[in-house]
Enzyme design. Structure first.
Site, PDB file in Angstrom:
ATOM      1  N   GLU A  37      -4.934  -8.630   0.958  1.00 61.29           N
ATOM      2  CA  GLU A  37      -5.726  -8.174   2.107  1.00 61.29           C
ATOM      3  C   GLU A  37      -7.189  -8.165   1.698  1.00 61.29           C
ATOM      4  O   GLU A  37      -7.541  -7.681   0.621  1.00 61.29           O
ATOM      5  CB  GLU A  37      -5.325  -6.768   2.572  1.00 61.29           C
ATOM      6  CG  GLU A  37      -4.034  -6.706   3.338  1.00 61.29           C
ATOM      7  CD  GLU A  37      -3.711  -5.298   3.845  1.00 61.29           C
ATOM      8  OE1 GLU A  37      -4.648  -4.537   4.162  1.00 61.29           O
ATOM      9  OE2 GLU A  37      -2.518  -4.972   3.916  1.00 61.29           O
ATOM     10  N   GLU A  71       0.813  -1.223   0.000  1.00 59.87           N
ATOM     11  CA  GLU A  71       0.000   0.000   0.000  1.00 59.87           C
ATOM     12  C   GLU A  71       0.848   1.276   0.000  1.00 59.87           C
ATOM     13  O   GLU A  71       0.669   2.160   0.838  1.00 59.87           O
ATOM     14  CB  GLU A  71      -0.966  -0.010   1.182  1.00 59.87           C
ATOM     15  CG  GLU A  71      -2.013  -1.106   1.072  1.00 59.87           C
ATOM     16  CD  GLU A  71      -3.105  -1.012   2.129  1.00 59.87           C
ATOM     17  OE1 GLU A  71      -3.016  -0.145   3.018  1.00 59.87           O
ATOM     18  OE2 GLU A  71      -4.048  -1.817   2.060  1.00 59.87           O
TER      19      GLU A  71
END
Length: 940
Positions: free
Chosen positions: A514, A439
């Site tokens: 995720e 991320e």
């Protein structure tokens, strides 16, 4: 009797012979765990006086070699410091504060708390004369963070990251045959992550001793290839020469199976590396009919690398490894040993209830075992390199791992950290993928991210070409990193169109790195925002996020997706989304911070596991809600489930693949029962029954989930008169222990501000306003005289050490916040005279029997507020003009005993982690609470 020259000579030769024999009989390589008996104290972030005067010297440790000062100096007096064993996390010991870091669970440590952001550790070790000539090094598995390490006052180096292991050669600095001092200054003021990271030496520390010619730490690399029914194994090894040996050495590589039986061996004579040079050596070995490492049969082999010189083994290095194949297929997902495996993974940080990040090895196994019981087969290290013992647990228990570095970049800081992680971990068969980022919103979708990703991937391949590389992407799946990463890591369905990305990049394998980020509080079934409680029913948490069931259905229905990793397996400290203070832990976990299961665990167990499952929720204690509608869910992998209320059927329903069942039931007290059917036959039932009030305390051990060691995880609950678990109990339980110690307590309540640890408070009180007067007599007084106030001068100021008085009387002051009789107050005297007499508030005090320079002060002679200390002493004399004389009289230590260990139950449960004393035959843990029958548990 006089010793003659001949006797002395014979004695010298005899001692030399003993040293040589001892050295020859030593193991060629020693790795000694030195976790026990460290001293610890807080320093200060910017006030050098509160940092024990460190870095105040005219010559610093950066200016002149060996000039470590303050606690870094070998002669520093640390007797008043706290004594503890590693691993240690000082952050978890602190109280909570609303002004503390949201990310770190509001623990009062870090940059907002300068007096709790610096920690000093010191340890004394003895290294015998017989080790002279060996390579002596210190090995740290991880220190959070920015550690500076000193050895006998010599500065060894700084390690910025809290997640890297590191090693320092101290051979040249050792006081052979005597005492040596390790000093570590830890600066945890700055965070690396946005989650709880702890503070201190939270992983193991070792003393390593090797021959000058030795296998470099993490210097082996074992790869294998299946050829028919056999395995071709390549064993690469880095050998270094820190001595002046020249000539040939023999390298022997032996493979042992899991029963320690030799299955392959190779041997070759090679030329030793030159002085302080390293060579790479490779050997080929063949293992017939190898036992493959698999999820259900995690078979391990061991490579023994030996170096011989003149027929003697001079080094031996062990490497655990497994033989297996891995493959990502863009159409069909992931394969282990040629078998299609759907990744059923979880993301996890590294903290646990009560102990923070300082996890005993056994707790690593405990946590992996809990995930295995849920049906999980994969673990993502979020978002940093793990402790080595976690990977050992995954190897031995059969859990696939994504190993992840901390930060993306192309410079030495980033690539060197990645290299260290990979070289340390690449022999673990559990690791099937490297992750080089997560991320990175600033760079994910652009050309800079693409460049960085390409460099990091290629760099990774240069270290380990056998595993693919992934990156977790969350800001859209269209361009930048997403277009070049080897295995696409999708972070959350709502962040982009996964199917569209796959259609554009059909040759790129993918997996959900995720998914979820759902909110749930264990045992809560109605969301209460005022109390910061989230309902445990599996619901869509936010508009762009999906429930656990929605996420699993999406990934399970697409063969081209290798699987998914849920955020998260366990709750963790920090990130208490969607709330803030006073919530202190996350709500994302399938289990809470203790490992107690939330209801989602049973959904996953139904569709991830292999055993029949039937779980009914919620509990059936709803006093005051009689007649009101309650949502009743069943998680199961049965064909059908029938629900009964007080033996009356409420209907039978068919279970859909990867689904669950729901009923609306008006509450009446009694018994709610679910019955599961397979092929029309009843195979399972689950009951939720209205209980009476709590009457008994029950303790049970999870020791069966721990594979080794002296650690036990104990569950505390209450039962009613019929011995039924009370699911809404919140009694405060007090604990005591014999034969062991308590490491931490927890209960999984995300809003609990209770203490995790109950430890004695140690305060160090300085002696201020230190003055002196000369005395014309060398005889020290037995009673204090009246001294003229006009004759006191600053102690040691402008002292002429060639013309000292026969004795001096010194006066100082120290403040006590309270003078409780339960406190233990001691004066640790630092020698400022040859002979000494000490007076406290006019009362002469005697030194303790254990230490002639320690004075234990009775509360009867102390007072709250200002106290006076007088020291009468004959002066120390300088031997050399440049000798630096001690002018510090010492420190006052105040120990305030801790409260008894205690914790409230949360929705029926609490957890306590205990450690058995080394010589104890059994541990007895007792628990009591007001109005409840006490309980106890004996562990042998």
């Amino acid at each position: 009797m006089k010793t003659t020259f001949i006797q002395k000579t014979i004695l010298s030769f005899f001692l030399l012979f003993l040293v040589q024999v001892t050295a020859q009989n030593k193991s060629p390589r020693e790795l000694i765990l030195i976790d026990k008996d460290w001293r610890f104290s807080f320093g200060h972030l910017y006030d050098t006086k509160k940092d024990f005067g460190h870095a105040e010297g005219y010559f610093s440790y950066l200016t002149k070699t060996g000039f470590g000062d303050g606690p870094a100096a070998s002669g520093f007096d640390d007797r008043a410091w706290r004594k503890l064993d590693l691993p240690h996390d000082w952050a978890v010991e602190q109280p909570f504060s609303e002004s503390a870091s949201f990310s770190h669970g509001f623990k009062a440590a870090g940059k907002n708390f300068p007096e709790k952001s610096i920690g000093w550790y010191r340890k004394k070790i003895t290294i015998p004369n017989s080790d002279l000539g060996r390579v002596i090094s210190l090995k740290f598995d991880g220190v959070f963070r920015n550690s500076k390490v000193f050895f006998n006052g010599f500065y060894l180096g700084t390690e910025e990251s809290g997640y890297n292991g590191f090693e320092y050669d101290v051979s040249a600095y050792v006081n052979y045959g005597g005492e040596n001092i390790i000093s570590v200054r830890v600066d945890a003021s700055m965070e690396e992550g946005w989650f709880y990271e702890g503070a201190g030496i939270y992983r193991h520390v070792y003393l390593q001793k090797t021959n000058p010619i030795y296998v470099v730490q993490n210097g082996t690399y074992v790869t294998s290839e299946l050829v028919g029914n056999n395995a071709a194994v390549t064993a690469d090894v880095k050998i270094k020469n820190n001595g002046k040996f020249k000539g040939s050495i023999e390298v022997i590589q032996t493979i042992l199976d899991n029963k320690s039986k030799q299955v392959a061996v190779s041997s070759e004579n090679i030329v030793a590396p030159e002085f302080y040079q390293t060579i790479n050596y490779s050997s080929k070995l063949h293992v017939e009919n190898p036992l493959l490492w698999d999820l259900d049969s995690p078979n391990l082999y061991q490579l023994i690398t030996e170096i011989k010189s003149e027929g003697k083994v001079i080094d031996s290095y062990k490497t655990s490894f497994g033989i297996r194949t891995i493959e990502f297929n863009a159409e069909q997902g992931f394969f282990l040993n040629g078998k299609s495996i759907k990744l059923k993974g979880t993301n996890n940080h590294q903290d646990h209830a009560g102990i923070g990040t300082a996890l005993p090895d056994e707790i690593q196994y405990y946590r992996i075992q809990k995930l295995k019981e849920m049906g999980s087969n994969a673990y993502r290290c979020s978002h940093h390199p793990p402790t080595p013992e976690l990977l050992d647990a995954c190897d031995k228990l059969g859990m696939l791992v994504i190993d992840e570095t901390r930060l993306m970049g192309i410079n030495e800081y980033h690539l060197k950290d990645l290299q260290r992680m990979m070289e340390r971990d690449r022999n673990h068969p559990s690791i099937f993928c490297w992750s080089v980022g997560n991320e990175e919103w600033q760079i994910e979708g652009g050309i800079i991210g693409e460049r960085i990703a390409n460099i990091m991937q290629d760099f990774s391949k240069s270290i380990d070409p056998t595993r693919p590389v992934t990156i977790g992407i969350s800001s859209g799946f269209k361009s930048g990193i997403s277009s070049v990463v080897e295995v696409m890591g999708y972070n959350y369905l709502g962040n982009g169109d996964i199917d569209a990305h796959r259609n554009q990049f059909k040759q790129q394998p993918g997996m959900g790195t995720e998914e979820g980020s759902t909110f749930a509080t264990r045992g809560i079934y109605f969301t209460d925002d005022a109390k910061h409680y989230q309902s445990a029913y599996d619901k869509k948490p936010r508009p762009t996020f999906y429930s656990i069931e929605e996420g699993w259905k999406f990934y399970s229905e697409r063969p081209y997706l290798a699987g998914m990793f849920i955020w998260t397996g366990f709750d963790y400290r920090g990130e208490p989304t969607p709330y803030g203070w006073p919530s202190v832990t996350s709500y994302f976990g399938m289990m809470d911070v203790c490992g107690f299961p939330k209801d989602n665990v049973f959904y996953l167990k139904s569709w991830w596991g292999k055993e029949p499952v039937l779980h009914l929720l919620p509990h059936w204690n709803w006093s005051g809600m009689e007649g009101k509608e309650i949502d009743v869910w069943a998680y199961s992998n049965c064909d059908e489930v029938e629900l009964f209320l007080n033996k009356k059927s409420l209907g039978k329903k068919k279970m859909t693949q990867n689904g669950h069942l729901e009923w609306k039931v008006n509450y009446v007290l009694g018994t709610l029962e679910a019955v599961g059917y397979k092929n029309g036959e009843k195979i399972l039932s689950d009951i939720q029954k209205t209980t009476g009030k709590a009457e008994n305390i029950k303790l049970s051990s999870d020791k069966e989930n721990v594979l080794k060691g002296n650690i036990s995880v104990v569950t505390i609950e209450t039962t009613d008169k019929n011995n039924l678990h009370v699911p809404i109990a919140n009694d405060e339980i007090t604990f005591s222990i014999k034969g062991g110690k308590i490491l931490g307590v927890g209960n999984g309540d995300p809003t609990s501000l209770e203490s995790d640890k109950f430890i004695d408070d140690i305060a160090l009180v300085a002696i201020n306003n230190f003055k002196e007067q000369k005395s014309n007599s060398a005889t020290l007084p037995e009673q204090l005289s009246n001294y003229s106030d006009n004759e006191w001068i600053d102690a040691f100021k402008d002292r002429d050490y060639k013309k000292q008085a026969p004795s001096y009387i010194y006066k100082g002051e120290f403040d006590l916040k309270n003078n409780s009789a339960s406190n233990v107050v001691s004066f640790f005297y630092k020698k400022i005279g040859v002979q000494t007499v000490v007076f406290i508030n006019g009362n002469k005090v005697e030194p303790s029997a254990e230490d002639p320079q320690k004075y234990i002060l009775s509360s009867s002679i102390l007072k709250e507020g200002k106290n006076t200390i007088h020291i009468a002493a004959t002066p120390l004399q300088k031997i050399k003009d440049w000798d630096v004389m001690n002018t510090d009289p010492g420190i006052i230590q105040v120990i305030t005993p801790a409260e008894p260990w205690k914790r409230k139950l949360f929705n029926g449960y609490a957890q306590i982690i205990i450690q058995k004393d080394e010589n104890a035959k059994e541990v007895i843990l007792s628990a009591s609470a007001k109005g409840l029958r006490a309980g106890s548990l004996s562990l042998k």
